[in-house]
Each structure stands twice: as C-alpha cells, then as structure tokens.
Design an enzyme around this catalytic site. Sequence first.
Site, short mmCIF file in Angstrom:
data_model
loop_
_atom_site.label_atom_id
_atom_site.label_comp_id
_atom_site.label_asym_id
_atom_site.label_seq_id
_atom_site.Cartn_x
_atom_site.Cartn_y
_atom_site.Cartn_z
N GLU A 1 0.81 -1.21 0.00
CA GLU A 1 0.00 0.00 0.00
C GLU A 1 0.85 1.27 0.00
O GLU A 1 1.95 1.30 0.55
CB GLU A 1 -0.93 -0.02 1.21
CG GLU A 1 -1.95 -1.14 1.08
CD GLU A 1 -2.92 -1.27 2.24
OE1 GLU A 1 -4.06 -1.64 1.99
OE2 GLU A 1 -2.54 -1.00 3.39
N CYS B 1 3.40 8.42 1.41
CA CYS B 1 3.91 7.43 2.35
C CYS B 1 4.13 6.13 1.56
O CYS B 1 3.20 5.55 1.02
CB CYS B 1 2.88 7.25 3.47
SG CYS B 1 3.32 6.00 4.67
N CYS C 1 6.57 -7.25 6.97
CA CYS C 1 7.71 -6.77 7.75
C CYS C 1 8.11 -7.87 8.71
O CYS C 1 7.25 -8.54 9.29
CB CYS C 1 7.34 -5.51 8.53
SG CYS C 1 8.74 -4.83 9.45
N CYS D 1 6.42 -5.76 15.25
CA CYS D 1 6.00 -4.94 16.40
C CYS D 1 4.56 -5.27 16.77
O CYS D 1 3.72 -5.47 15.90
CB CYS D 1 6.12 -3.45 16.07
SG CYS D 1 7.79 -2.98 15.61
N GLY E 1 6.70 -2.21 5.92
CA GLY E 1 8.09 -2.67 5.88
C GLY E 1 9.06 -1.84 6.68
O GLY E 1 8.77 -0.72 7.09
N GLU E 2 10.24 -2.43 6.91
CA GLU E 2 11.32 -1.74 7.61
C GLU E 2 12.36 -1.35 6.55
O GLU E 2 13.11 -2.22 6.06
CB GLU E 2 11.92 -2.69 8.67
CG GLU E 2 13.22 -2.24 9.29
CD GLU E 2 13.23 -0.77 9.74
OE1 GLU E 2 12.39 -0.37 10.56
OE2 GLU E 2 14.09 -0.01 9.24
N SER F 1 11.96 6.27 8.10
CA SER F 1 11.54 5.91 9.46
C SER F 1 12.02 4.49 9.74
O SER F 1 11.81 3.58 8.94
CB SER F 1 10.02 5.98 9.56
OG SER F 1 9.58 5.54 10.82
N SER G 1 11.46 4.98 15.45
CA SER G 1 10.29 4.53 16.19
C SER G 1 10.72 4.07 17.57
O SER G 1 11.25 2.97 17.73
CB SER G 1 9.63 3.37 15.43
OG SER G 1 9.14 3.85 14.20
N LEU G 2 10.50 4.91 18.56
CA LEU G 2 11.01 4.63 19.90
C LEU G 2 10.01 3.81 20.73
O LEU G 2 10.31 2.73 21.19
CB LEU G 2 11.34 5.96 20.59
CG LEU G 2 12.43 5.93 21.64
CD1 LEU G 2 13.73 5.37 21.10
CD2 LEU G 2 12.67 7.34 22.20
N HIS G 3 8.87 4.38 20.99
CA HIS G 3 7.72 3.67 21.58
C HIS G 3 7.86 3.21 23.03
O HIS G 3 6.89 2.70 23.60
CB HIS G 3 7.30 2.46 20.74
CG HIS G 3 7.06 2.78 19.30
ND1 HIS G 3 6.32 3.86 18.88
CD2 HIS G 3 7.50 2.18 18.17
CE1 HIS G 3 6.30 3.89 17.56
NE2 HIS G 3 7.01 2.90 17.11
N ASN H 1 -3.45 3.58 16.24
CA ASN H 1 -4.57 3.28 15.33
C ASN H 1 -4.89 1.80 15.48
O ASN H 1 -4.10 0.95 15.09
CB ASN H 1 -4.18 3.61 13.89
CG ASN H 1 -3.98 5.10 13.72
OD1 ASN H 1 -4.85 5.90 14.08
ND2 ASN H 1 -2.84 5.50 13.21
N CYS I 1 -1.29 5.45 10.12
CA CYS I 1 -0.05 4.77 10.53
C CYS I 1 -0.37 3.41 11.13
O CYS I 1 -1.22 3.30 12.00
CB CYS I 1 0.66 5.55 11.63
SG CYS I 1 1.13 7.17 11.16
N1 SAH Z 1 9.17 0.17 9.81
C1 SAH Z 1 9.35 1.55 9.98
C2 SAH Z 1 8.44 2.40 9.13
C3 SAH Z 1 7.02 1.98 8.96
S1 SAH Z 1 5.93 2.19 10.30
C4 SAH Z 1 9.20 1.93 11.44
O1 SAH Z 1 8.75 1.12 12.23
O2 SAH Z 1 9.59 3.04 11.77
C5 SAH Z 1 5.66 3.95 10.40
C6 SAH Z 1 5.29 4.45 11.78
O3 SAH Z 1 3.97 4.02 12.17
C7 SAH Z 1 6.24 3.91 12.85
O4 SAH Z 1 6.60 4.91 13.76
C8 SAH Z 1 5.38 2.88 13.51
O5 SAH Z 1 5.85 2.58 14.78
C9 SAH Z 1 4.02 3.52 13.49
N2 SAH Z 1 2.94 2.58 13.75
C10 SAH Z 1 2.92 1.26 13.49
N3 SAH Z 1 1.74 0.73 13.86
C11 SAH Z 1 0.99 1.74 14.35
C12 SAH Z 1 -0.36 1.82 14.85
N4 SAH Z 1 -1.15 0.76 14.88
N5 SAH Z 1 -0.80 3.02 15.25
C13 SAH Z 1 -0.01 4.11 15.17
N6 SAH Z 1 1.24 4.09 14.69
C14 SAH Z 1 1.75 2.93 14.28
FE1 SF4 Z 2 7.73 -3.29 10.81
FE2 SF4 Z 2 7.67 -0.68 11.37
FE3 SF4 Z 2 5.47 -2.20 11.63
FE4 SF4 Z 2 7.47 -2.51 13.33
S1 SF4 Z 2 6.21 -0.66 13.08
S2 SF4 Z 2 6.34 -4.16 12.34
S3 SF4 Z 2 9.22 -2.16 12.03
S4 SF4 Z 2 6.52 -1.74 9.76
#
Ligand code: SAH
Ligand code: SF4
Length: 377
Positions: free
Chosen positions: A92, A105, A112, A116, A168-169, A200, A222-224, A300, A343
């Site tokens: 997508e 985007c 991926c 996560c 994807g990463e 990212s 992506s710290l989280h 989300n 996202c």
């Molecule tokens: N793989 C990369 C880029 C794709 S994800 C990464 O993880 O950075 C893009 C962003 O969306 C990242 O910061 C990711 O952590 C965030 N993201 C993933 N799932 C999400 C969700 N369900 N709600 C909000 N943000 C999310």
């Molecule tokens: Fe992959 Fe980024 Fe999603 Fe984590 S947040 S599973 S690294 S796409």
Amino acid sequence: MPAVNLLDFDLHGLAAFCEQLGEKRFRATQLFRWIHQRGAADFSQMTDLAKSLRSKLAGKATITPLSVASEQTAGDGTIKWLFDVGAGDAVETVFIPEAGRGTLCISSQAGCAVGCRFCSTGHQGFSRNLTTAEIVAQLWFAEHELRLRLKRPEGDRVITNVVMMGMGEPLQNYAALLPALKVMLDDHAYGLSRRRVTVSTSGVVPMIDRLRDDCPVALAVSLHAPNDLLRSDLVPLNRKYPLHELLDACHRYLDKAPRDFVTFEYCMLDGVNDTDEHALQLVALVHGRVSCKFNLIPFNPFPASGLSRSSNDRVTAFARILMDSGLVTTVRKTRGDDIAAACGQLAGEVQDRTHVKQRNLSRAPIKIHSARAGTLA
Ligand code: SAH
Ligand code: SF4
C-alpha cells in the site's frame, strides 16, 4: 536476456546501462528526465532521443509501473492505493494532501519481519523485499497520476514530501532503498530536498550509520518505549539493538543529517507506555544525549492487536511533561483512518513466507498497567 525495468536505476545506474548499449552517458540524463520528470512509459514519446537509441531501448528495456489493485479515498482527501506486486503479495501507498504540500507514504517491503506488537503490517508477517523499481514506481505513479488528475502544469510537483513509513522496515531493505532515495533527490528526477525525504526505522543500528554515510536524509526513529524491557516487548528488534546503541547511532547520524534533530515516533498505547512515569523516563533517557523532537502517534487500532489508544487527555498530559522539560513535541494528526490508511493500519496482502505471524501469535499478551496506578513494566 529479460528486459531491464528502467525504474530500477538511479542516474548513475542508468548511465552505466546506457554505456553498455554503446551510448554516451549524457543520454542517460535525457532518458531519466523523460521517465521521472515527464512520466513517460513509452520510448516512442521521447522525441528528442535518436530513433536508433529508441529502438535499441525498445528491445532491451521497459518502464514497467506497478499494477493498481484498488484505490480508496478517505473523507479527508487521503488516497490509498493497493499495488499488486505478484505471487499473492500487495503493498500500500498513501497520499496525504495538506495545504501547500503533498506527502507520499511509501512501502519498502511486502510485510515486515520486525513484528512490532502494535503494527498491522508486523502482524501479517513477511514475504519479501521490494525492488528499487517497486519502491520508485509508487512515487512515479502517484506523482504523474495526480498531476494529470489535478491538471497541474508540467514541472509543477504534487508530491513535495516522501516518508518511508508504509509497509516494511526500510533499513532491512537497504540495497534497494538507497538507489530509490537517490532518484527521489535527483534534480533530473523528483528533486526533493533531503529534509523532505524521511526514512523511518525501528532501529537497525548499523544501517543508520550506512545511511548517514551514503545518503543522509531526515531520520525518524520509532522509539515507543523509554526502557529496554518494555521496548523489547513492543519492538522485538530492540533485543538486538538496545536503546543505548540506538541513541548513540542517532547522535552519530546528526553529524551529517539535513536537520539538526532526529524525530522520535512514539505510539501511544493505553496503559502500556503512556503513564507520567514513562514520560519522565523518556526525558531522562534522551536528555543531553541526542538532539530530538517527539512525535506522539495516537495508536490506530486493528482487531488482532489487543491494544487500545490512549485517551486524548492522556496524550495531552504526556506531551505536557515532555514539553515542560524542553522537548519539542507534536501529536500526529490521524489521516485516512476511515479507509485504514493511517499509521500502522497498512496491511496490503502478504504471503507470510517466514512464519512471523505464527511467532507473533505465540507471544504472551503484553502487561497492561493501570494508568491511574502509574506502574511501570
Ligand atoms: N518500519 C518503519 C516504518 C514503517 S511504520 C518503522 O517502524 O519506523 C511507520 C510508523 O507508524 C512507525 O513509527 C510505527 O511505529 C508507526 N505505527 C505502526 N503501527 C501503528 C499503529 N497501529 N498506530 C499508530 N502508529 C503505528
Ligand atoms: Fe515493521 Fe515498522 Fe510495523 Fe514494526 S512498526 S512491524 S518495524 S513496519
């Protein structure tokens, strides 16, 4: 020999290809402009190229776009395309229009492998890396398709910003990513400035260093989570590259970055990572270590995650703690969630060839702490 897809090349690669055909390198620049600036997919359109070159190309090369499986438009104007990339995989791409800018985007992989917990793509598993052509084709299609639809004059750009935040990463597909970034930045192609192209990453430390040396664009990480215990549970890659290594890599990146800060993305998960205590830990973690801004992303939701979004009040209180300590903090506006384009909602269609999905399903559920009690993982 199968025909080469010219979307696979940055200008350097295209010049080498032209040389192989016995053509001068400068022909590559003309060809590159036709493809990326004018959106040509057919060599016969390229009227200022010698007929002999055009017929040579017609036998050996193609400009093959991705095939669109579907398109959806959200109430806020966000557009999501699903592209069929063959063998049961689809990825997508999302266009987000805003006043004075258009952000695309882009996906870097079908699925991926990082897995996560809070990410719909991660839950689907991993099928394969996209090629450079498949990454570039997302931009090629969106830019030229939208230019036509919006009746923009030639040379007027619709896409002003690219974020590698789709499926994807990107730093686990570095070999294909790098030429794609070069195409985005090239003045003979899309001419985007380094500050307007963001990669990212969930924290692939060695590749953050490679990107700094090869093509330093804006970096979002992506710290989280503010500690290794929680982060390793949310973002499994943290077990390989823990926080201190990640923050050091971010600091090194700033030597060459186009901006003087790294953006930390932080997905706000109710009762999981969103307490006052987490915010204070976060401040202590980054303080004096790396120049950064925070972007809080309200989670989300998607059905399989078992997680929920932090309340607006919680997000505001969390942001307040960061800001009071001097950290610039923004809250990401959710776009396109009515068509699952926000996202972490991108799922496409992925054949889980590496069984990531099975591994995810066997993971223990995450501990949810009461926000009231403010306990920590
Ligand atoms: N793989 C990369 C880029 C794709 S994800 C990464 O993880 O950075 C893009 C962003 O969306 C990242 O910061 C990711 O952590 C965030 N993201 C993933 N799932 C999400 C969700 N369900 N709600 C909000 N943000 C999310
Ligand atoms: Fe992959 Fe980024 Fe999603 Fe984590 S947040 S599973 S690294 S796409």
